[in-house]
Motif scaffolding. Structure first.
Motif, PDB file in Angstrom:
ATOM      1  N   LEU A   7     104.652  73.644  52.085  1.00 49.61           N
ATOM      2  CA  LEU A   7     104.676  74.005  50.670  1.00 49.61           C
ATOM      3  C   LEU A   7     103.375  74.685  50.290  1.00 49.61           C
ATOM      4  O   LEU A   7     102.319  74.341  50.819  1.00 49.61           O
ATOM      5  N   SER A   8     103.438  75.593  49.352  1.00 46.57           N
ATOM      6  CA  SER A   8     102.240  76.212  48.784  1.00 46.57           C
ATOM      7  C   SER A   8     102.122  75.734  47.349  1.00 46.57           C
ATOM      8  O   SER A   8     103.009  75.991  46.528  1.00 46.57           O
ATOM      9  N   LEU A   9     101.030  75.010  47.061  1.00 42.88           N
ATOM     10  CA  LEU A   9     100.825  74.435  45.734  1.00 42.88           C
ATOM     11  C   LEU A   9      99.425  74.764  45.232  1.00 42.88           C
ATOM     12  O   LEU A   9      98.512  75.004  46.015  1.00 42.88           O
ATOM     13  N   ASP A  10      99.266  74.713  43.936  1.00 43.63           N
ATOM     14  CA  ASP A  10      97.978  74.914  43.302  1.00 43.63           C
ATOM     15  C   ASP A  10      96.995  73.835  43.785  1.00 43.63           C
ATOM     16  O   ASP A  10      97.359  72.669  43.939  1.00 43.63           O
ATOM     17  N   ARG A  15      95.113  68.158  44.634  1.00 45.42           N
ATOM     18  CA  ARG A  15      94.043  67.172  44.449  1.00 45.42           C
ATOM     19  C   ARG A  15      94.522  65.972  43.634  1.00 45.42           C
ATOM     20  O   ARG A  15      94.296  64.827  44.004  1.00 45.42           O
ATOM     21  N   LYS A  16      95.219  66.244  42.532  1.00 45.66           N
ATOM     22  CA  LYS A  16      95.722  65.157  41.684  1.00 45.66           C
ATOM     23  C   LYS A  16      96.809  64.360  42.397  1.00 45.66           C
ATOM     24  O   LYS A  16      96.879  63.141  42.271  1.00 45.66           O
TER      25      LYS A  16
END
Length: 74
Positions: A7-10, A15-16
């Motif tokens: 997956l590509s996530l912000d 981090r959260k």
């Protein structure tokens, strides 16, 4: 059978999510799998947040406010 998924996530979301997973003693994979399972198996909308807390406070049947107040204060 488990399979790998990329997956590509912000960065901030990652981090959260890692912090949440650590606090709740689960893996990121478990979080994603649980969330996706809820989304795809959802027959009716889920209530969340304040709406979920307030759900059920007012009975489903129609009630007469005047009758309620008379009973309460008589």
């Amino acid at each position: 059978m488990n399979k790998k998924l990329t997956l590509s996530l912000d960065d901030q979301v990652i981090r959260k999510a890692k912090a949440y997973a650590k606090i709740n003693n689960v893996s990121i994979s478990q979080l994603v799998e649980t969330y996706l399972g809820e989304v795809i198996n959802d027959d009716e909308p889920k209530l969340t947040g304040v709406v979920a807390e307030l759900a059920g406070i007012i009975p489903d049947q129609e009630y007469d406010k005047m009758e309620y107040l008379q009973n309460k204060f008589s």
